[in-house]
Motif scaffolding. Structure first.
Motif, mmCIF file in Angstrom:
data_model
loop_
_atom_site.group_PDB
_atom_site.id
_atom_site.type_symbol
_atom_site.label_atom_id
_atom_site.label_comp_id
_atom_site.label_asym_id
_atom_site.label_seq_id
_atom_site.Cartn_x
_atom_site.Cartn_y
_atom_site.Cartn_z
ATOM 1 N N ILE A 36 -9.030 -12.854 10.981
ATOM 2 C CA ILE A 36 -10.022 -12.950 9.793
ATOM 3 C C ILE A 36 -10.729 -11.391 10.043
ATOM 4 O O ILE A 36 -10.729 -10.901 8.689
ATOM 5 C CB ILE A 36 -11.413 -13.859 10.222
ATOM 6 N N ASP A 37 -10.660 -10.775 10.921
ATOM 7 C CA ASP A 37 -11.192 -9.353 10.700
ATOM 8 C C ASP A 37 -10.054 -8.456 9.762
ATOM 9 O O ASP A 37 -10.437 -7.640 9.301
ATOM 10 C CB ASP A 37 -11.113 -8.812 12.378
ATOM 11 N N GLY B 248 -22.776 -18.479 7.018
ATOM 12 C CA GLY B 248 -21.403 -18.669 6.137
ATOM 13 C C GLY B 248 -20.345 -18.867 7.287
ATOM 14 O O GLY B 248 -19.216 -19.434 6.878
ATOM 15 N N LEU C 280 -7.713 -9.511 7.805
ATOM 16 C CA LEU C 280 -7.992 -9.923 6.327
ATOM 17 C C LEU C 280 -8.876 -9.248 5.454
ATOM 18 O O LEU C 280 -8.679 -8.721 4.370
ATOM 19 C CB LEU C 280 -8.396 -11.563 6.302
ATOM 20 N N LYS C 281 -9.974 -9.034 6.206
ATOM 21 C CA LYS C 281 -11.258 -8.283 5.493
ATOM 22 C C LYS C 281 -10.859 -6.851 5.362
ATOM 23 O O LYS C 281 -11.691 -6.367 4.709
ATOM 24 C CB LYS C 281 -12.611 -8.575 6.175
ATOM 25 N N GLU C 282 -10.095 -6.233 6.155
ATOM 26 C CA GLU C 282 -9.668 -4.875 6.040
ATOM 27 C C GLU C 282 -8.436 -4.787 4.985
ATOM 28 O O GLU C 282 -8.215 -3.647 4.306
ATOM 29 C CB GLU C 282 -9.384 -4.291 7.214
ATOM 30 N N VAL D 30 -12.677 -19.279 3.085
ATOM 31 C CA VAL D 30 -11.639 -19.007 3.746
ATOM 32 C C VAL D 30 -11.168 -20.023 5.114
ATOM 33 O O VAL D 30 -12.194 -20.349 5.467
ATOM 34 C CB VAL D 30 -11.473 -17.498 4.146
ATOM 35 N N PHE E 153 -17.415 -16.316 17.061
ATOM 36 C CA PHE E 153 -16.531 -16.436 18.065
ATOM 37 C C PHE E 153 -17.223 -16.152 19.729
ATOM 38 O O PHE E 153 -16.649 -16.985 20.630
ATOM 39 C CB PHE E 153 -15.610 -15.069 17.864
ATOM 40 N N VAL F 98 -6.207 -7.263 2.919
ATOM 41 C CA VAL F 98 -5.675 -8.400 2.119
ATOM 42 C C VAL F 98 -6.571 -7.898 0.697
ATOM 43 O O VAL F 98 -7.662 -7.994 0.650
ATOM 44 C CB VAL F 98 -5.935 -9.699 2.502
ATOM 45 N N GLY G 4 -12.507 -9.765 0.813
ATOM 46 C CA GLY G 4 -12.166 -11.207 1.040
ATOM 47 C C GLY G 4 -12.675 -11.755 2.023
ATOM 48 O O GLY G 4 -13.364 -11.304 2.880
ATOM 49 N N VAL H 267 -11.486 -3.851 -0.387
ATOM 50 C CA VAL H 267 -11.156 -5.304 -0.516
ATOM 51 C C VAL H 267 -12.401 -5.931 0.055
ATOM 52 O O VAL H 267 -13.276 -5.311 0.915
ATOM 53 C CB VAL H 267 -9.968 -5.813 0.068
ATOM 54 N N PHE I 168 -11.505 -20.842 12.227
ATOM 55 C CA PHE I 168 -12.636 -20.084 11.665
ATOM 56 C C PHE I 168 -12.742 -20.589 10.020
ATOM 57 O O PHE I 168 -11.561 -20.471 9.331
ATOM 58 C CB PHE I 168 -12.466 -18.558 11.310
ATOM 59 N N VAL I 169 -13.969 -20.952 9.948
ATOM 60 C CA VAL I 169 -14.163 -21.353 8.282
ATOM 61 C C VAL I 169 -15.244 -20.582 7.684
ATOM 62 O O VAL I 169 -16.417 -20.490 8.101
ATOM 63 C CB VAL I 169 -14.375 -23.029 8.316
ATOM 64 N N GLY I 170 -14.996 -19.857 6.520
ATOM 65 C CA GLY I 170 -15.996 -18.942 6.030
ATOM 66 C C GLY I 170 -16.548 -19.672 4.631
ATOM 67 O O GLY I 170 -15.743 -20.042 3.756
ATOM 68 N N TYR J 76 0.860 -1.218 0.100
ATOM 69 C CA TYR J 76 -0.050 -0.090 -0.132
ATOM 70 C C TYR J 76 0.863 1.239 -0.016
ATOM 71 O O TYR J 76 1.809 1.208 0.697
ATOM 72 C CB TYR J 76 -0.800 -0.089 1.178
ATOM 73 N N SER K 293 -18.455 -20.503 10.437
ATOM 74 C CA SER K 293 -18.227 -21.504 11.282
ATOM 75 C C SER K 293 -17.048 -21.394 12.353
ATOM 76 O O SER K 293 -15.855 -21.320 11.769
ATOM 77 C CB SER K 293 -18.009 -23.074 10.549
ATOM 78 N N ASN K 294 -17.071 -21.632 13.371
ATOM 79 C CA ASN K 294 -16.462 -21.326 14.333
ATOM 80 C C ASN K 294 -15.826 -22.761 15.100
ATOM 81 O O ASN K 294 -16.973 -23.385 15.438
ATOM 82 C CB ASN K 294 -16.821 -20.265 15.397
ATOM 83 N N CYS L 28 -7.508 -15.716 16.242
ATOM 84 C CA CYS L 28 -8.173 -16.133 15.292
ATOM 85 C C CYS L 28 -9.073 -15.038 14.674
ATOM 86 O O CYS L 28 -9.243 -14.788 13.456
ATOM 87 C CB CYS L 28 -9.031 -17.330 15.617
ATOM 88 N N GLN L 29 -9.759 -14.309 15.770
ATOM 89 C CA GLN L 29 -10.552 -13.072 15.390
ATOM 90 C C GLN L 29 -9.750 -12.039 14.487
ATOM 91 O O GLN L 29 -10.313 -11.551 13.615
ATOM 92 C CB GLN L 29 -11.302 -12.893 16.492
ATOM 93 N N ARG M 103 -19.562 -13.883 11.515
ATOM 94 C CA ARG M 103 -18.694 -14.268 12.305
ATOM 95 C C ARG M 103 -18.469 -13.981 13.814
ATOM 96 O O ARG M 103 -18.123 -14.561 14.526
ATOM 97 C CB ARG M 103 -17.057 -14.114 11.563
#
Lengths: 80, 138, 138, 80
Positions: free
Chosen positions: B112-113, C26, B115-117, B92, C105, B119, A79, A77, B31-33, A58, C28-29, B108-109, C101
């Motif tokens: 995933i949190d 969607g 990642l969504k911001e 994911v 958690f 990646v 994902g 994004v 965590f499985v999405g 970035y 799963s924890n 873990c949280q 999610r």
């Protein structure tokens, strides 16, 4: 200078292609690139955000671009 | 130990859980999405994930490195899928082992949190009557 | 949907994850607890789990019912192992699906935290030079 | 009255068996049962806690016991 720009997600749809070449002034900044893109393609202005990555990091608005940089458009994004 | 991956092949939770198995760290958090069948009231037909792969891997590695500094994670698997996914398919997986459970939930949280911001991966939802890049516009 | 089980056979995380798969939820924890190879500085040879099974199942069901009231859980698997376990074997699995999610958690952590407070299951650690019922004495 | 008491975990070790029969007064309470057990087996006093389950539910100290109740000793649990 000529730079190559990669486009992903909605930015690819806006440009209609996954990579474009753009003519920029020597020492142009990321901010100037964004301004140029937004001027040429109004749809970019509608995005929640538009980040620019330089060499897969970035970059801030004042980052100076170089001819061989790998530049990428990063719309919001989503994902996960 | 880290196992970070972006792939257009189906993800495998059991393989991730096996990877993080560690005799000194009894708590594994996952965590499985998956692709949901609806967004708000609209029926989702499928999803398309696109990644700027080189950068996405770097950003995932930053998340993992930060998490490993903040919490005593012994092993972590962090996998993201790309390409066309049907409803129910896994997008994911984050799976990690820690000596105790509380830090595992937090780590873990965080992964995933973040990642969504950060990646660079993009999700297009395909509905019966159209499609949309998620979160692209306000 | 609930799948609550106490068994002296090996637990299967993949089966739990399959059970909770839900096209509308969607996220799963999962929490998987394994036998660690040490407690403080002492080497653990194996563990023995004993349950007051009838009551343990009731208490596990109370936890699940409470969790399903507090969070929008669509499916949940809650399995606990009994008998002799070697290092690395799985003692407990909690696996649940939620639409989003964050609530997953919280729910997963609530279930494992409450299990450790209320469910009548006892763990004996067998060391090389002795054994102890965990938490029995101050 | 005579009641049957199940013992688990360390309470089984203290009693040396997984079930005992105990003679209690009619309408004895959980509290009286605990007092009797602790008097007869000092090791119970060393436990972090000792709960009593009646018919597989946690019971309070003033719960009154009946002859056919299923009574169980619940030393500190340690599942998971």
């Amino acid at each position: 200078m000529k730079v190559k720009i990669l486009a992903f997600g909605i930015s690819k749809d806006i440009l209609g292609t996954s990579a474009i070449n753009l003519e920029l002034d020597q020492h142009a900044t990321v901010g100037q690139l964004k301004a140029k893109l937004c001027a040429e393609h109004k749809e970019f202005q509608k995005l929640s955000s538009l980040m620019i990555a330089v060499n897969s990091e970035y970059a801030s608005t004042d980052t100076i671009l170089n001819e061989n940089d790998e530049i990428a458009l990063i719309p919001p994004v989503s994902g996960g | 130990m880290q196992d970070i991956k972006i792939t257009d092949l189906p993800l495998n939770p059991q393989a991730c859980l096996d990877f993080v198995k560690d005799d000194a760290s009894g708590a594994s958090n996952s965590f499985v999405g998956r692709v949901r069948n609806h967004t708000n009231s609209k029926t989702v037909v499928r999803l398309e994930f696109e990644a700027y792969e080189k950068m996405a891997i770097k950003e995932m590695k930053k998340i993992v490195d930060t998490a490993m500094k903040k919490w005593p994670i012994s092993k972590i698997a962090f996998h993201h899928r790309t390409g066309n996914l049907s409803v129910g398919e896994i997008a994911v997986i984050i799976c990690l082992s820690t000596p105790h459970r509380k830090e595992g939930f937090e780590a873990c949280q965080y992964c995933i949190d973040t990642l969504k911001e950060t990646v660079p991966i993009w999700k297009k939802e395909i509905f019966e009557d159209g499609e949309v890049w998620v979160s692209a516009t306000p």
